[in-house]
Design an enzyme around this catalytic site. Structure first.
Site, PDB file in Angstrom:
ATOM      1  N   ASP A  81      -1.492  -0.842  12.635  1.00 47.92           N
ATOM      2  CA  ASP A  81      -2.010   0.411  13.078  1.00 47.92           C
ATOM      3  C   ASP A  81      -2.898   0.136  14.432  1.00 47.92           C
ATOM      4  OD1 ASP A  81      -2.111   3.297  12.838  1.00 47.92           O
ATOM      5  OD2 ASP A  81      -3.700   3.231  11.348  1.00 47.92           O
ATOM      6  N   HIS A  82      -2.947   0.827  15.495  1.00 46.45           N
ATOM      7  CA  HIS A  82      -3.785   0.990  16.495  1.00 46.45           C
ATOM      8  C   HIS A  82      -4.201  -0.451  17.051  1.00 46.45           C
ATOM      9  CE1 HIS A  82      -4.569   5.423  16.486  1.00 46.45           C
ATOM     10  NE2 HIS A  82      -4.540   5.082  15.456  1.00 46.45           N
ATOM     11  N   HIS A 174      -9.304  11.374  13.075  1.00 50.75           N
ATOM     12  CA  HIS A 174      -9.386  10.112  12.125  1.00 50.75           C
ATOM     13  C   HIS A 174     -10.606  10.189  11.370  1.00 50.75           C
ATOM     14  CE1 HIS A 174      -7.045   7.742  15.043  1.00 50.75           C
ATOM     15  NE2 HIS A 174      -6.039   7.581  14.116  1.00 50.75           N
ATOM     16  N   GLY A 175     -10.444   9.932  10.090  1.00 44.12           N
ATOM     17  CA  GLY A 175     -11.481   9.763   9.219  1.00 44.12           C
ATOM     18  C   GLY A 175     -12.278  11.039   8.718  1.00 44.12           C
ATOM     19  N   HIS A 202      -1.362  11.369  13.476  1.00 43.76           N
ATOM     20  CA  HIS A 202      -2.711  10.468  13.008  1.00 43.76           C
ATOM     21  C   HIS A 202      -3.700  11.417  12.773  1.00 43.76           C
ATOM     22  CE1 HIS A 202      -1.901   6.380  14.727  1.00 43.76           C
ATOM     23  NE2 HIS A 202      -0.754   6.873  14.907  1.00 43.76           N
ATOM     24  N   GLY A 203      -4.257  10.983  11.810  1.00 49.65           N
ATOM     25  CA  GLY A 203      -5.563  11.626  10.956  1.00 49.65           C
ATOM     26  C   GLY A 203      -4.978  12.724   9.977  1.00 49.65           C
ATOM     27  N   ASN A 224       0.608   9.906   9.268  1.00 54.87           N
ATOM     28  CA  ASN A 224      -0.485   9.036   8.775  1.00 54.87           C
ATOM     29  C   ASN A 224      -1.612   9.628   7.701  1.00 54.87           C
ATOM     30  OD1 ASN A 224       0.871   7.429  10.315  1.00 54.87           O
ATOM     31  ND2 ASN A 224      -0.851   6.946  11.842  1.00 54.87           N
ATOM     32  N   THR A 227      -7.841   8.231   5.271  1.00 59.46           N
ATOM     33  CA  THR A 227      -9.086   8.359   4.686  1.00 59.46           C
ATOM     34  C   THR A 227      -8.856   8.970   3.106  1.00 59.46           C
ATOM     35  OG1 THR A 227      -9.816   8.902   6.824  1.00 59.46           O
ATOM     36  CG2 THR A 227     -10.896   9.784   5.083  1.00 59.46           C
TER      37      THR A 227
END
Ligand SMILES: [Zn+2]
Length: 274
Positions: A81-82, A174-175, A202-203, A224, A227
């Site tokens: 990822d990333h 994200h997060g 994402h996120g 995805n 978290t």
């Protein structure tokens, strides 16, 4: 079976479903994630950040995911990822990863295209699948002026790079696990109309359940979730480890945390398969 994410995403696209991608943070959870997905017959993408891949070791992780996949009835892909460096991508491919992501979203459009093309060539040589990113996914806190992906740019990017999947910026971060993001489904709809490959969310943790389903309907077939899985494991661990005696077996303590993560995984699967 161990495979690239290409057949998983193609099938999901044909069925109008999503494939969940879960972030591994430690080796302990690899069989936990695979069994949780296998129990509900859901193909799954297991993914890691570059930091986690380096912590575990690229080839050790790939050999364990391959071994675990042999015992499952569902298909499993292992995805980096990333990655922002081509060296990390090469290391993952050499180690046996079946999929990689090159993230050039912080570069100019032309630099992103040119580096992504190099990553595509590397992935093709290793018979792996490749995801790229255009437009930025936020991290941690909500940003005021969000860099949304331009639909016309997405179409040009996909045409010039030939990637298998594209992460786009529609307002996710994200997060995030307490607040939920206001995402721009109107922009996603335009991107979906302009691009014919699977898009990537994402996120996912910071997106409302009803919005996740709408994202799947609007062309996001890789979703995805990182978290919330981590939060469920650590939250349980705080409780279990606080009550533990030093001579309690680690295994029993971790089994409880793994169970909490399994519940979260299966909730996310229900969200993307409907
Ligand atoms: Zn991401």
């Amino acid at each position: 079976m161990y495979c690239t994410m290409k057949p998983l995403l193609a099938q999901a696209m044909a069925d109008g479903q999503g494939v969940p991608a879960f972030n591994i943070h430690a080796l302990e959870v690899v069989p936990v994630m695979a069994k949780a997905a296998d129990a509900v017959k859901c193909p799954v993408i297991l993914q890691v950040s570059v930091s986690t891949a380096k912590y575990i070791g690229y080839s050790l992780l790939a050999s364990i995911v391959k071994k675990v996949s042999e015992d499952m009835t569902v298909d499993i892909a292992l995805h980096l990822d990333h990655a922002t460096s081509l060296e990390d991508i090469q290391e993952a491919l050499n180690g046996g990863f079946s999929s990689v992501m090159y993230d050039g979203s912080k570069l100019t459009f032309e630099e992103n295209v040119s580096n992504t093309l190099k990553a595509v060539e590397m992935a093709r040589a290793a018979e792996a699948s490749i995801e790229a990113e255009l437009g930025i996914v936020g991290r941690g806190k909500i940003i005021e002026t969000y860099p949304y992906t331009e639909p016309a740019d997405a179409a040009e990017f996909v045409r010039r790079t030939g990637v298998d999947a594209l992460a786009v910026g529609i307002g996710t971060h994200h997060g995030m696990y307490q607040a939920k993001t206001n995402i721009r489904l109107d922009i996603l709809k335009e991107i979906h109309e302009a691009v014919d490959i699977p898009l990537v969310l994402h996120g996912g943790t910071g997106v409302r359940d009803e919005d996740v389903r709408e994202c799947v309907r609007l062309g996001m077939h890789k979703l995805n979730f990182g978290t919330e899985l981590n939060v469920s494991w650590v939250r349980k661990a705080k409780d279990v480890f606080a009550k533990a005696e030093p001579d309690d077996t680690m295994r029993n303590l971790m089994i409880e945390c793994n169970r909490a993560m399994t519940e979260t995984i299966q909730k996310k699967i229900q969200l993307v398969r409907f």
